[in-house]
Design a protein around this motif. Sequence first.
Motif, mmCIF file in Angstrom:
data_model
loop_
_atom_site.group_PDB
_atom_site.id
_atom_site.type_symbol
_atom_site.label_atom_id
_atom_site.label_comp_id
_atom_site.label_asym_id
_atom_site.label_seq_id
_atom_site.Cartn_x
_atom_site.Cartn_y
_atom_site.Cartn_z
ATOM 1 N N SER A 3 -6.522 -6.971 14.242
ATOM 2 C CA SER A 3 -7.271 -6.006 13.436
ATOM 3 C C SER A 3 -7.045 -6.326 11.976
ATOM 4 O O SER A 3 -5.891 -6.338 11.518
ATOM 5 C CB SER A 3 -6.788 -4.575 13.755
ATOM 6 O OG SER A 3 -7.429 -3.632 12.906
ATOM 7 N N CYS A 4 -8.124 -6.633 11.251
ATOM 8 C CA CYS A 4 -7.976 -7.146 9.886
ATOM 9 C C CYS A 4 -8.687 -6.228 8.895
ATOM 10 O O CYS A 4 -9.605 -5.472 9.228
ATOM 11 C CB CYS A 4 -8.571 -8.563 9.775
ATOM 12 S SG CYS A 4 -7.855 -9.744 10.950
ATOM 13 N N GLU A 5 -8.241 -6.314 7.654
ATOM 14 C CA GLU A 5 -8.863 -5.611 6.542
ATOM 15 C C GLU A 5 -8.690 -6.427 5.272
ATOM 16 O O GLU A 5 -7.745 -7.182 5.123
ATOM 17 C CB GLU A 5 -8.217 -4.232 6.368
ATOM 18 C CG GLU A 5 -6.744 -4.298 6.002
ATOM 19 C CD GLU A 5 -6.116 -2.921 5.867
ATOM 20 O OE1 GLU A 5 -6.792 -1.934 6.196
ATOM 21 O OE2 GLU A 5 -4.952 -2.831 5.447
ATOM 22 N N LEU A 36 -22.444 -13.897 11.251
ATOM 23 C CA LEU A 36 -21.869 -12.761 10.531
ATOM 24 C C LEU A 36 -20.347 -12.839 10.420
ATOM 25 O O LEU A 36 -19.746 -11.986 9.749
ATOM 26 C CB LEU A 36 -22.249 -11.461 11.254
ATOM 27 C CG LEU A 36 -23.743 -11.163 11.388
ATOM 28 C CD1 LEU A 36 -23.948 -9.861 12.152
ATOM 29 C CD2 LEU A 36 -24.413 -11.092 10.014
ATOM 30 N N ASP A 37 -19.760 -13.819 11.049
ATOM 31 C CA ASP A 37 -18.300 -13.883 11.118
ATOM 32 C C ASP A 37 -17.732 -14.851 10.085
ATOM 33 O O ASP A 37 -18.387 -15.818 9.680
ATOM 34 C CB ASP A 37 -17.852 -14.316 12.516
ATOM 35 C CG ASP A 37 -18.297 -13.328 13.586
ATOM 36 O OD1 ASP A 37 -18.611 -12.174 13.221
ATOM 37 O OD2 ASP A 37 -18.310 -13.720 14.778
ATOM 38 N N ARG A 38 -16.500 -14.592 9.699
ATOM 39 C CA ARG A 38 -15.718 -15.515 8.867
ATOM 40 C C ARG A 38 -14.736 -16.253 9.780
ATOM 41 O O ARG A 38 -14.131 -15.659 10.659
ATOM 42 C CB ARG A 38 -14.953 -14.746 7.791
ATOM 43 C CG ARG A 38 -15.843 -14.077 6.758
ATOM 44 C CD ARG A 38 -15.025 -13.113 5.917
ATOM 45 N NE ARG A 38 -15.769 -12.611 4.775
ATOM 46 C CZ ARG A 38 -16.647 -11.603 4.826
ATOM 47 N NH1 ARG A 38 -16.880 -10.993 5.993
ATOM 48 N NH2 ARG A 38 -17.281 -11.213 3.737
ATOM 49 N N PRO A 88 -17.447 -8.605 10.828
ATOM 50 C CA PRO A 88 -17.603 -7.710 9.668
ATOM 51 C C PRO A 88 -16.848 -6.391 9.831
ATOM 52 O O PRO A 88 -16.412 -5.792 8.836
ATOM 53 C CB PRO A 88 -19.114 -7.496 9.618
ATOM 54 C CG PRO A 88 -19.705 -8.700 10.267
ATOM 55 C CD PRO A 88 -18.750 -9.072 11.344
ATOM 56 N N SER A 89 -16.656 -5.911 11.074
ATOM 57 C CA SER A 89 -15.926 -4.660 11.304
ATOM 58 C C SER A 89 -14.421 -4.802 11.123
ATOM 59 O O SER A 89 -13.694 -3.798 11.088
ATOM 60 C CB SER A 89 -16.212 -4.158 12.718
ATOM 61 O OG SER A 89 -15.728 -5.094 13.686
ATOM 62 N N THR A 105 -1.489 -6.806 14.502
ATOM 63 C CA THR A 105 -1.590 -6.815 15.962
ATOM 64 C C THR A 105 -1.762 -5.391 16.475
ATOM 65 O O THR A 105 -0.896 -4.843 17.131
ATOM 66 C CB THR A 105 -0.325 -7.428 16.584
ATOM 67 O OG1 THR A 105 0.815 -6.686 16.107
ATOM 68 C CG2 THR A 105 -0.178 -8.875 16.219
ATOM 69 N N GLY A 106 -2.833 -4.750 16.139
ATOM 70 C CA GLY A 106 -3.071 -3.371 16.561
ATOM 71 C C GLY A 106 -4.043 -2.699 15.608
ATOM 72 O O GLY A 106 -4.546 -3.306 14.653
ATOM 73 N N PHE A 107 -4.335 -1.438 15.866
ATOM 74 C CA PHE A 107 -5.250 -0.684 15.019
ATOM 75 C C PHE A 107 -4.431 0.185 14.070
ATOM 76 O O PHE A 107 -3.752 1.124 14.478
ATOM 77 C CB PHE A 107 -6.180 0.180 15.885
ATOM 78 C CG PHE A 107 -7.083 -0.631 16.768
ATOM 79 C CD1 PHE A 107 -8.251 -1.174 16.270
ATOM 80 C CD2 PHE A 107 -6.738 -0.876 18.096
ATOM 81 C CE1 PHE A 107 -9.083 -1.933 17.088
ATOM 82 C CE2 PHE A 107 -7.567 -1.632 18.911
ATOM 83 C CZ PHE A 107 -8.743 -2.163 18.404
ATOM 84 N N ARG A 108 -4.495 -0.142 12.795
ATOM 85 C CA ARG A 108 -3.657 0.543 11.805
ATOM 86 C C ARG A 108 -4.026 2.007 11.657
ATOM 87 O O ARG A 108 -3.218 2.815 11.243
ATOM 88 C CB ARG A 108 -3.799 -0.156 10.441
ATOM 89 C CG ARG A 108 -3.137 -1.513 10.418
ATOM 90 C CD ARG A 108 -3.472 -2.277 9.152
ATOM 91 N NE ARG A 108 -3.123 -1.568 7.952
ATOM 92 C CZ ARG A 108 -1.901 -1.519 7.420
ATOM 93 N NH1 ARG A 108 -0.899 -2.135 8.029
ATOM 94 N NH2 ARG A 108 -1.667 -0.880 6.287
ATOM 95 N N ILE A 109 -5.252 2.382 12.036
ATOM 96 C CA ILE A 109 -5.654 3.772 11.870
ATOM 97 C C ILE A 109 -4.849 4.696 12.780
ATOM 98 O O ILE A 109 -4.660 5.872 12.509
ATOM 99 C CB ILE A 109 -7.173 3.925 12.132
ATOM 100 C CG1 ILE A 109 -7.627 5.323 11.737
ATOM 101 C CG2 ILE A 109 -7.493 3.662 13.597
ATOM 102 C CD1 ILE A 109 -9.131 5.506 11.791
#
Length: 294
Positions: free
Chosen positions: A290-292, A247-249, A264-265, A200-204
């Motif tokens: 936000s996923c990876e 392009l999405d899953r 994809p991002s 739930t956020g941007f890990r960067i």
Amino acid sequence: MKTLTATAAIAALALLTACLAGVPAPVETQPPVSQVRVIDAPEDPADPESDLRALQTAVDHLPWIEDTCPREILGPTLWKDCAERNLQALQEGLPDLSFIASADRDWIEGTCPREILGPALWKDCVERNLQVFQEELPDLTSLDVSAMPAAPTAEAPEEPQRVAEEDAARESTDHPTTTTTPDPLRLSAPATGERWLCYTGFRIFDPDPSPPVVVLTREGETDQAIGPGRILVADVLYDATFRIEGLDRRWDWNDGMDSVSIEPSGGAAYYNFRLLEPGETILQPTRHLSCEQG
């Protein structure tokens, strides 16, 4: 001579009562005997010296009585009752501990502390404990510990059977298909497929990221557009349907009422179709993620 001694005793009693009551002592006239008999006079009027000895004992222990019956705490009625009780105990005489062994005396003095107990309570405590020494104390050295029965060991309760609950969970898509766990690694990446961790956020920008709130896996072959999937959310594991949409899953579970779509991002959105009003065809995302891959 005896008459003079009795008169002195009555005057001394009046002085003691005046000290305890906090009022000036009478000088010229003597109060009636009924007003000063806090300590009862001996039954034998031929021995007034015993009255003087009792009075001297009370005077010597005046600070002890004042500590036991504090005026700043007790009202007049309670203070009078407290003072009379302790004066009576002093008149009757305090127990003598000098005739017992020093070890036993220390034992009793530790059990009946004078700095806590007043004369009346101290007298009662000491007399009760002195009575015990006149009896035979138990001998603990003869106690055979080995003959005592062993303490029962607590047996672990049997785990209740939950077969019916697990079967019901497998039959419904609204319930987990396997056990729950807070560890996302329990939903490991499949041998053929992929796994996504969503936050739930941007890990960067997060120096101390929290655990993923959603874990999704694609269980089928990567060259198939539609296949099985799994989702771990809120520590509950669900079966899901995976598909590629452009392009999405996308993962759908709970009979299509819940859906997660990942770009994809790595940007993702969660949709709760229970919020779709009748007649509406467009639903805004309930939450952005936000996923990876991991």
